[in-house]
Design a protein around this motif. Structure first.
Motif, PDB file in Angstrom:
ATOM      1  N   SER A  17      43.069  26.607  48.731  1.00 54.42           N
ATOM      2  CA  SER A  17      41.448  27.193  48.263  1.00 54.42           C
ATOM      3  C   SER A  17      41.689  27.749  46.751  1.00 54.42           C
ATOM      4  O   SER A  17      40.920  27.428  45.896  1.00 54.42           O
ATOM      5  CB  SER A  17      40.853  27.849  49.288  1.00 54.42           C
ATOM      6  OG  SER A  17      41.117  29.033  49.056  1.00 54.42           O
ATOM      7  N   SER A  21      40.331  25.854  43.356  1.00 55.77           N
ATOM      8  CA  SER A  21      39.511  26.663  42.551  1.00 55.77           C
ATOM      9  C   SER A  21      39.844  26.674  41.138  1.00 55.77           C
ATOM     10  O   SER A  21      39.060  26.838  40.206  1.00 55.77           O
ATOM     11  CB  SER A  21      39.151  28.122  43.054  1.00 55.77           C
ATOM     12  OG  SER A  21      38.626  27.939  44.415  1.00 55.77           O
ATOM     13  N   GLN A  26      36.773  26.909  38.583  1.00 57.86           N
ATOM     14  CA  GLN A  26      36.059  28.069  39.261  1.00 57.86           C
ATOM     15  C   GLN A  26      36.848  29.316  39.153  1.00 57.86           C
ATOM     16  O   GLN A  26      36.363  30.548  38.927  1.00 57.86           O
ATOM     17  CB  GLN A  26      35.528  27.956  40.750  1.00 57.86           C
ATOM     18  CG  GLN A  26      34.942  29.001  41.409  1.00 57.86           C
ATOM     19  CD  GLN A  26      35.076  29.072  42.742  1.00 57.86           C
ATOM     20  OE1 GLN A  26      35.645  28.094  43.301  1.00 57.86           O
ATOM     21  NE2 GLN A  26      34.402  30.050  43.299  1.00 57.86           N
ATOM     22  N   GLU A 172      36.274  29.530  56.677  1.00 58.19           N
ATOM     23  CA  GLU A 172      35.119  29.155  55.586  1.00 58.19           C
ATOM     24  C   GLU A 172      34.757  30.260  54.690  1.00 58.19           C
ATOM     25  O   GLU A 172      34.714  30.096  53.573  1.00 58.19           O
ATOM     26  CB  GLU A 172      33.844  28.775  56.425  1.00 58.19           C
ATOM     27  CG  GLU A 172      33.971  27.378  57.089  1.00 58.19           C
ATOM     28  CD  GLU A 172      32.878  27.037  57.804  1.00 58.19           C
ATOM     29  OE1 GLU A 172      31.743  27.568  57.813  1.00 58.19           O
ATOM     30  OE2 GLU A 172      32.976  26.162  58.691  1.00 58.19           O
ATOM     31  N   HIS A 175      37.987  30.956  52.273  1.00 58.56           N
ATOM     32  CA  HIS A 175      37.946  29.991  51.257  1.00 58.56           C
ATOM     33  C   HIS A 175      36.831  29.954  49.926  1.00 58.56           C
ATOM     34  O   HIS A 175      37.311  29.872  49.049  1.00 58.56           O
ATOM     35  CB  HIS A 175      38.239  28.548  51.748  1.00 58.56           C
ATOM     36  CG  HIS A 175      39.170  28.466  52.654  1.00 58.56           C
ATOM     37  ND1 HIS A 175      39.233  27.389  53.600  1.00 58.56           N
ATOM     38  CD2 HIS A 175      40.329  29.141  52.866  1.00 58.56           C
ATOM     39  CE1 HIS A 175      40.377  27.625  54.351  1.00 58.56           C
ATOM     40  NE2 HIS A 175      40.831  28.529  54.018  1.00 58.56           N
ATOM     41  N   ARG A 176      35.984  30.628  50.481  1.00 61.72           N
ATOM     42  CA  ARG A 176      34.940  30.711  49.483  1.00 61.72           C
ATOM     43  C   ARG A 176      35.064  32.195  48.780  1.00 61.72           C
ATOM     44  O   ARG A 176      34.887  32.231  47.794  1.00 61.72           O
ATOM     45  CB  ARG A 176      33.521  30.701  50.134  1.00 61.72           C
ATOM     46  CG  ARG A 176      32.281  31.027  49.344  1.00 61.72           C
ATOM     47  CD  ARG A 176      30.889  30.947  49.905  1.00 61.72           C
ATOM     48  NE  ARG A 176      30.815  31.374  51.399  1.00 61.72           N
ATOM     49  CZ  ARG A 176      30.683  32.788  51.604  1.00 61.72           C
ATOM     50  NH1 ARG A 176      30.487  33.378  50.662  1.00 61.72           N
ATOM     51  NH2 ARG A 176      30.617  32.894  52.973  1.00 61.72           N
ATOM     52  N   ILE A 180      36.146  33.736  44.154  1.00 58.44           N
ATOM     53  CA  ILE A 180      35.118  34.492  43.597  1.00 58.44           C
ATOM     54  C   ILE A 180      35.451  35.955  43.293  1.00 58.44           C
ATOM     55  O   ILE A 180      35.420  36.369  42.187  1.00 58.44           O
ATOM     56  CB  ILE A 180      33.903  34.680  44.415  1.00 58.44           C
ATOM     57  CG1 ILE A 180      33.315  33.127  44.555  1.00 58.44           C
ATOM     58  CG2 ILE A 180      32.820  35.461  43.925  1.00 58.44           C
ATOM     59  CD1 ILE A 180      32.332  33.093  45.689  1.00 58.44           C
TER      60      ILE A 180
END
Length: 199
Positions: A17, A21, A26, A172, A175-176, A180
Motif C-alpha cells: 500500500s 501510494s 499520494q 483496510e 492501507h488508507r 496519509i
C-alpha cells in the motif's frame, strides 16, 4: 523527496500500500529499500515486482542484534535513507538503529495502543471480548509498541467478527491511514529536534 526504507517480515500488504501510494503520487517519497528478516517472506516478491531492492538477512547468522543492525545501518547510509517505516516487522528495533534514526522510525500496529501490544493484537482483542479496537501509528522507541502515538483510528468489533473478518477490516484502515499519516509527517519534517526549533 523523502527516501524511506520499509521493514517487513511477512506478506507485505502494508509495504504494497505504501508502494502503491508512492506510484499514485499520494505519498511523496521514494521506497529505496526493503529490509526483511525472513528469506521466505512474500514481501520480497512484492519488492521484486516493483523493482525495489531488498536487503534480506538471517538474524541467526549474527552474534547479536547490534551486529546485524550495524549491517542494516550501512545499507541505509549507502542509500541516504531518512525514515524507517515498519510494516509488519516482527523484531524489536535495537539501540543501534534507534540512535541513528532517532524520531525517524515509524510503526503501524493493529490495535488501539496501549491496548494489545505485541504479537497477534487482533487475536488478543477478540479473546478479551472488547467491542472496540483499531489501528495505531506511532514513533518507535526501545519498548514493545510503546513509542509516542501519531495517529489512531478505531473500529467496532461486531458479534459476527472472526479473527479473519476483523483482520480484513483492520487492513483496510491500515492501507488508507498509513500513507496519509506518513505524508503528514514528511510534510512537517517529523518531530526531529522539535524542542530545539525556537528559531
Amino acid at each position: 523527496m523523502v527516501k524511506i526504507a520499509v521493514f517487513a517480515s511477512g506478506s507485505g500488504s502494508n509495504f504494497q500500500s505504501i508502494v502503491d501510494s508512492v506510484q499514485s503520487g499520494q505519498l511523496d517519497a521514494s521506497v529505496e529499500l526493503l529490509v526483511c528478516d525472513k528469506s521466505n517472506a512474500y514481501v520480497i516478491e512484492r519488492a521484486e515486482q516493483n523493482g525495489i531492492e531488498a536487503f534480506v538477512f538471517n538474524p541467526k547468522e549474527y552474534q547479536s542484534k547490534t551486529e546485524y543492525e550495524k549491517k542494516i545501518a550501512l545499507e541505509l547510509q549507502k542509500r541516504g535513507i531518512e525514515y524507517l517505516i515498519l510494516a509488519g516487522y516482527m523484531r524489536l528495533i535495537g539501540p543501534t538503529l534507534l540512535r541513528e534514526f532517532e524520531n525517524r522510525i515509524i510503526n503501524i500496529h493493529p490495535s488501539l495502543l496501549p491496548m494489545f501490544p505485541g504479537k497477534d493484537a487482533i487475536g488478543q482483542a477478540i479473546a478479551a471480548g472488547v467491542s472496540l479496537t483499531g489501528v495505531t501509528i506511532h514513533y518507535v522507541d526501545e519498548g514493545m509498541d510503546t513509542g509516542p502515538i501519531i495517529a489512531q483510528e478505531s473500529l467496532t468489533i461486531t458479534e459476527h467478527d472472526t479473527a479473519e473478518t476483523l483482520a480484513e477490516r483492520i487492513h483496510e484502515i491500515e492501507h488508507r491511514l498509513y500513507p496519509i499519516t506518513l505524508q503528514t509527517i514528511f510534510n512537517r519534517g517529523g518531530v526531529r529536534h522539535h524542542e530545539k526549533s525556537a528559531h
